[in-house]
Write a protein that holds these residues in place. Sequence first.
Motif, PDB file in Angstrom:
ATOM      1  N   ILE A   1       2.297  -1.562  -5.869  1.00  0.00           N
ATOM      2  CA  ILE A   1       1.719  -2.989  -5.213  1.00  0.00           C
ATOM      3  C   ILE A   1       0.188  -2.553  -4.915  1.00  0.00           C
ATOM      4  O   ILE A   1      -0.678  -3.303  -4.982  1.00  0.00           O
ATOM      5  CB  ILE A   1       2.342  -3.200  -4.108  1.00  0.00           C
ATOM      6  CG1 ILE A   1       3.683  -3.980  -4.369  1.00  0.00           C
ATOM      7  CG2 ILE A   1       1.643  -4.272  -3.159  1.00  0.00           C
ATOM      8  CD1 ILE A   1       4.890  -4.351  -3.343  1.00  0.00           C
ATOM      9  N   SER A   2       0.015  -1.303  -4.330  1.00  0.00           N
ATOM     10  CA  SER A   2      -1.466  -1.008  -3.966  1.00  0.00           C
ATOM     11  C   SER A   2      -2.288  -0.838  -5.088  1.00  0.00           C
ATOM     12  O   SER A   2      -3.403  -1.234  -5.036  1.00  0.00           O
ATOM     13  CB  SER A   2      -1.348   0.408  -3.020  1.00  0.00           C
ATOM     14  OG  SER A   2      -2.579   1.051  -2.684  1.00  0.00           O
ATOM     15  N   MET A   3      -1.575  -0.065  -6.351  1.00  0.00           N
ATOM     16  CA  MET A   3      -2.453  -0.079  -7.267  1.00  0.00           C
ATOM     17  C   MET A   3      -2.989  -1.357  -7.925  1.00  0.00           C
ATOM     18  O   MET A   3      -3.891  -1.545  -8.489  1.00  0.00           O
ATOM     19  CB  MET A   3      -1.731   0.710  -8.389  1.00  0.00           C
ATOM     20  CG  MET A   3      -1.884   2.417  -7.852  1.00  0.00           C
ATOM     21  SD  MET A   3      -0.843   3.393  -9.005  1.00  0.00           S
ATOM     22  CE  MET A   3      -1.725   3.458 -10.456  1.00  0.00           C
ATOM     23  N   PHE A   4      -1.732  -2.277  -7.925  1.00  0.00           N
ATOM     24  CA  PHE A   4      -2.122  -3.559  -8.575  1.00  0.00           C
ATOM     25  C   PHE A   4      -3.237  -4.286  -7.611  1.00  0.00           C
ATOM     26  O   PHE A   4      -4.236  -4.941  -8.248  1.00  0.00           O
ATOM     27  CB  PHE A   4      -0.947  -4.446  -8.378  1.00  0.00           C
ATOM     28  CG  PHE A   4      -0.951  -5.962  -8.999  1.00  0.00           C
ATOM     29  CD1 PHE A   4      -0.975  -6.145 -10.138  1.00  0.00           C
ATOM     30  CD2 PHE A   4      -0.950  -7.010  -7.859  1.00  0.00           C
ATOM     31  CE1 PHE A   4      -1.089  -7.494 -10.824  1.00  0.00           C
ATOM     32  CE2 PHE A   4      -1.509  -8.354  -8.565  1.00  0.00           C
ATOM     33  CZ  PHE A   4      -1.418  -8.608  -9.722  1.00  0.00           C
ATOM     34  N   GLN A   5      -3.359  -4.235  -6.382  1.00  0.00           N
ATOM     35  CA  GLN A   5      -4.442  -4.720  -5.468  1.00  0.00           C
ATOM     36  C   GLN A   5      -5.425  -4.068  -5.847  1.00  0.00           C
ATOM     37  O   GLN A   5      -6.756  -4.884  -6.118  1.00  0.00           O
ATOM     38  CB  GLN A   5      -3.989  -4.669  -4.116  1.00  0.00           C
ATOM     39  CG  GLN A   5      -2.809  -5.274  -3.780  1.00  0.00           C
ATOM     40  CD  GLN A   5      -2.465  -5.063  -2.188  1.00  0.00           C
ATOM     41  OE1 GLN A   5      -2.539  -3.922  -1.564  1.00  0.00           O
ATOM     42  NE2 GLN A   5      -1.969  -6.034  -1.372  1.00  0.00           N
ATOM     43  N   GLN A   6      -5.554  -2.866  -6.040  1.00  0.00           N
ATOM     44  CA  GLN A   6      -6.933  -2.138  -6.411  1.00  0.00           C
ATOM     45  C   GLN A   6      -7.356  -2.687  -7.918  1.00  0.00           C
ATOM     46  O   GLN A   6      -8.562  -3.034  -7.874  1.00  0.00           O
ATOM     47  CB  GLN A   6      -6.611  -0.670  -6.634  1.00  0.00           C
ATOM     48  CG  GLN A   6      -7.991   0.145  -6.980  1.00  0.00           C
ATOM     49  CD  GLN A   6      -7.381   1.683  -7.239  1.00  0.00           C
ATOM     50  OE1 GLN A   6      -6.310   1.906  -7.338  1.00  0.00           O
ATOM     51  NE2 GLN A   6      -8.542   2.433  -7.554  1.00  0.00           N
ATOM     52  N   GLY A   7      -6.316  -2.616  -8.981  1.00  0.00           N
ATOM     53  CA  GLY A   7      -6.710  -3.223 -10.022  1.00  0.00           C
ATOM     54  C   GLY A   7      -7.453  -4.747  -9.960  1.00  0.00           C
ATOM     55  O   GLY A   7      -8.194  -5.113 -10.673  1.00  0.00           O
ATOM     56  N   MET A   8      -6.822  -5.401  -9.209  1.00  0.00           N
ATOM     57  CA  MET A   8      -7.099  -7.217  -9.068  1.00  0.00           C
ATOM     58  C   MET A   8      -8.699  -7.110  -8.437  1.00  0.00           C
ATOM     59  O   MET A   8      -9.564  -7.548  -8.807  1.00  0.00           O
ATOM     60  CB  MET A   8      -6.315  -7.864  -8.069  1.00  0.00           C
ATOM     61  CG  MET A   8      -4.958  -8.053  -8.809  1.00  0.00           C
ATOM     62  SD  MET A   8      -5.175  -8.875 -10.357  1.00  0.00           S
ATOM     63  CE  MET A   8      -5.834 -10.716  -9.724  1.00  0.00           C
ATOM     64  N   ASN A   9      -9.129  -5.895  -7.509  1.00  0.00           N
ATOM     65  CA  ASN A   9     -10.371  -5.782  -6.827  1.00  0.00           C
ATOM     66  C   ASN A   9     -11.417  -5.499  -7.836  1.00  0.00           C
ATOM     67  O   ASN A   9     -12.244  -5.889  -7.928  1.00  0.00           O
ATOM     68  CB  ASN A   9     -10.165  -4.999  -5.692  1.00  0.00           C
ATOM     69  CG  ASN A   9      -9.495  -5.653  -4.558  1.00  0.00           C
ATOM     70  OD1 ASN A   9      -9.244  -6.554  -4.472  1.00  0.00           O
ATOM     71  ND2 ASN A   9      -9.129  -4.553  -3.652  1.00  0.00           N
TER      72      ASN A   9
END
Length: 81
Positions: free
Chosen positions: A36-44
């Motif tokens: 989830i954290s990596m997904f958020q980083q990817g979206m950013n």
Amino acid sequence: MSEQKREELSFEDAINELESVVEKLEQGDVPLEEAISMFQQGMNLSKLCHDKLTVVEKQLEQILTEDGQLEEVSFQEDQAE
């Protein structure tokens, strides 16, 4: 990564980081919380790349002609096709 450091990334560095995040997520062996954290980083990172491309596109919409005059250009494809 802090907001300031993220803004300092070049487009190429941001794309490379985004590709790295996607690769790790595609492997599927990442714990849920980390995914989830990596997904958020990817979206950013994706938003950062999009924003940088938008700025460059706006800069390129005005180009100098051979006689030194500014000319408006559009990079949008014709919708009539």
